[in-house]
Design a protein around this motif. Structure first.
Motif, PDB file in Angstrom:
ATOM      1  N   PRO A 196       0.819  -1.195   0.000  1.00  0.00           N
ATOM      2  CA  PRO A 196       0.000   0.000   0.000  1.00  0.00           C
ATOM      3  C   PRO A 196       0.862   1.258   0.000  1.00  0.00           C
ATOM      4  CG  PRO A 196      -0.650  -1.513   1.741  1.00  0.00           C
ATOM      5  CD  PRO A 196       0.630  -2.003   1.196  1.00  0.00           C
ATOM      6  N   ASN A 212      -1.001 -11.197  -2.279  1.00  0.00           N
ATOM      7  CA  ASN A 212      -1.767 -10.092  -1.724  1.00  0.00           C
ATOM      8  C   ASN A 212      -3.045  -9.946  -2.539  1.00  0.00           C
ATOM      9  OD1 ASN A 212      -0.043  -9.257   0.316  1.00  0.00           O
ATOM     10  ND2 ASN A 212       1.105  -7.868  -1.025  1.00  0.00           N
ATOM     11  N   GLU A 272      -5.738  -7.198  -3.043  1.00  0.00           N
ATOM     12  CA  GLU A 272      -6.069  -5.806  -2.752  1.00  0.00           C
ATOM     13  C   GLU A 272      -7.489  -5.535  -3.199  1.00  0.00           C
ATOM     14  OE1 GLU A 272      -1.461  -4.352  -3.487  1.00  0.00           O
ATOM     15  OE2 GLU A 272      -3.118  -3.241  -4.409  1.00  0.00           O
ATOM     16  N   SER A 291     -10.749  -2.503  -3.328  1.00  0.00           N
ATOM     17  CA  SER A 291     -11.135  -1.094  -3.220  1.00  0.00           C
ATOM     18  C   SER A 291     -12.595  -1.032  -2.804  1.00  0.00           C
ATOM     19  CB  SER A 291     -10.917  -0.373  -4.556  1.00  0.00           C
ATOM     20  OG  SER A 291     -11.694  -0.978  -5.576  1.00  0.00           O
ATOM     21  N   GLY A 293      -8.579   1.730  -0.264  1.00  0.00           N
ATOM     22  CA  GLY A 293      -8.274   0.322  -0.469  1.00  0.00           C
ATOM     23  C   GLY A 293      -7.872  -0.369   0.824  1.00  0.00           C
ATOM     24  N   ARG A 343      -6.241  -4.579   2.179  1.00  0.00           N
ATOM     25  CA  ARG A 343      -5.505  -5.712   1.648  1.00  0.00           C
ATOM     26  C   ARG A 343      -5.487  -6.880   2.629  1.00  0.00           C
ATOM     27  NH1 ARG A 343       0.829  -5.002   1.252  1.00  0.00           N
ATOM     28  NH2 ARG A 343       0.587  -5.682   3.402  1.00  0.00           N
TER      29      ARG A 343
END
Length: 491
Positions: free
Chosen positions: A18, A270, A272, A274, A321, A323
């Motif tokens: 991030p 990962n 991620e 939003s 966002g 994660r």
């Protein structure tokens, strides 16, 4: 050397994580963790008293109805014992449902894993009481009518309204409890066990009609009837709100979608996402969420994962966002690595006590292994401590297994935490060690890495056997039970 204090790195991230953030030192003074702990203990005591009081109240219902005065024969004695067993058994069933309802008050007081532990422990006693209820009632009624228990049971099924539902309820309870036994449930996939476990709700629903249509204790116009209806309705409402309505509202509110899948290490990615109004998800630390990725073949499978980075909201509507980091540990998690950007995500939570709400001291020690390192990264990012009051120990067979270690190093440098990388194999043939073989040979202990550990909160996250060894070492080093925070995710 495989046990080392890592130096401060350059201020950049090689992992593509991030956005780079600043981590201001948070003084310990304003955070009265001792007071927070006292309040949590008081809530725990209050919940315990309430639970036992509810069992006592179920027996008081029968006494207030004059039940003891009606015992004048062997038949009435058996019937009375059957009624009492049924009341106590049903009360325990309602307590089990409340423990599994993910009620925030319970979750933030004793934690999700302990709530489910108590839920499981009540399974057998409640089943035994309900079985005793059915058997004693059949014996008592049969003695009064000159029938054997089997003939009396058949007569109850055929002649008494709603009793056939009670028999079906008992069969469902038996199916649920038997499939919940560890030796049995390990033979089936999680999805099968979960589907059978949902029969608990059908078992409770089919048990209720005969309680009001047959039981004299809950006759029309009595306060006992209103009390019993109130606790049944309250339990059902809690389940519907916290297990169904609240997750639906959270999913609609945050509108999460997968934005990127990024490989961290072999078998580790990962994910991620939003969304919006993510500012309402901040402050979660290492607590976990239940994720459902709304893609073909995945939407029905819940995944309990902690965040590996706190939500970062930067828009006016909280757009931003978050994660999670996932390791391929089986068919379910392997599918997540193939998620496509744009996949919608349903979310529940956060749950558990693996966060700042569990703190009891100003100092903190975080110990993680393998994929268990990733929740510590989020916790390290958000939990308050003064520079020098935090120690982080990352354990893996190799540096490659110290997932997100570069990001963690950066946060430690910014916040003034000590960081140790502990890599290498364990002592061969010794199941009680968690440190690398070289550290053991040099005489290093947990207290050697964190000399003030007895005055610290200790967060442990990693494989179950490894974590047990860490907790045992922490207790040996003088850490009290309430200072150790370890969330279990097994089922």
């Amino acid at each position: 050397m495989n046990s080392q204090l890592m130096p401060a790195p350059p201020a950049h991230s090689r992992s593509g994580g991030p956005e780079v953030r600043t981590y201001p030192a948070i003084p310990a003074g304003p955070h009265n963790f001792a007071s927070q702990h006292r309040r949590r203990r008081l809530r725990s005591d209050a919940l315990t008293v309430t639970a036992w009081s509810s069992v006592a109240a179920s027996l008081a219902l029968w006494l207030a109805d004059g039940g003891a005065r009606g015992i004048d024969s062997a038949a009435s004695a058996f019937t009375a014992m059957g009624i009492v067993a049924g009341l106590a058994g049903m009360d325990l069933v309602l307590l089990m449902l409340l423990l599994a309802a993910r009620i925030p008050l319970i979750d933030r007081t004793i934690g999700h894993d302990r709530a489910l532990e108590f839920h499981g422990k009540l399974g057998k006693p409640s089943l035994y009481l309900l079985l005793a209820h059915g058997l004693l009632i059949a014996v008592g009624y049969g003695m009064a009518e000159g029938l054997d228990p089997v003939s009396e049971s058949v007569a109850l099924w055929v002649q008494v309204p709603d009793m056939w539902l009670a028999f079906i309820s008992m069969a469902l309870f038996l199916a649920v409890v038997i499939t919940s036994l560890v030796a049995v449930r390990r033979r089936f996939p999680y999805e099968f066990w979960y589907g059978v476990h949902l029969l608990t709700y059908a078992a409770v629903a089919t048990s209720i009609p005969h309680q009001f249509s047959v039981g004299a204790v809950f006759a029309e116009g009595t306060w006992q009837r209103w009390y019993w209806m109130a606790i049944c309705v309250a339990t059902g409402t809690a389940l519907l709100f916290f297990r169904v309505l609240q997750p639906v509202l959270a999913t609609y509110r945050h509108r999460l979608t997968v934005s990127r899948i990024q490989t961290v290490a072999p078998g580790v990615v990962n994910i991620e996402m939003s969304g919006r109004q993510l500012d309402r998800l901040t402050g979660t630390g290492g607590r976990f969420f239940v994720w459902r990725f709304l893609a073909p073949g995945l939407w029905w499978h819940p995944h309990p994962f902690s965040l590996s980075a706190e939500p970062l909201a930067h828009g006016l509507q909280g757009e931003g966002g978050l994660r999670i980091t996932v390791r391929n540990l089986g068919r379910g998690s392997a599918q997540l690595a193939r998620l496509r950007p744009g996949t919608k995500v349903a979310v529940e939570g956060p749950y558990g006590l693996f966060g700042t709400a569990a703190r009891t001291r100003d100092k903190v020690v975080m110990i993680g292994a393998g994929i268990g390192i990733t929740p510590l990264r989020a916790l390290l990012e958000s939990t308050p401590f003064s520079p020098g009051n935090a120690t982080v120990l990352l354990r893996g067979h190799s540096e490659q297994e110290l997932y997100l270690s570069v990001e963690i190093l950066e946060i430690c440098r910014n916040r003034g935490a000590r960081l140790f990388h502990l890599t290498g194999p364990r002592v061969d043939g010794d199941p009680h060690t968690w440190l690398p073989e070289e550290a053991v040979r040099r005489g290093h202990t947990l207290a050697a890495y964190a000399p003030d550990i007895s005055e610290s909160d200790v967060y442990v996250c990693g494989p179950a056997g490894w974590a047990r060894n860490v907790v045992a070492d922490a207790r040996t080093a003088g850490v009290r039970a309430e200072q150790i925070h370890h969330e279990r995710f097994d089922w």
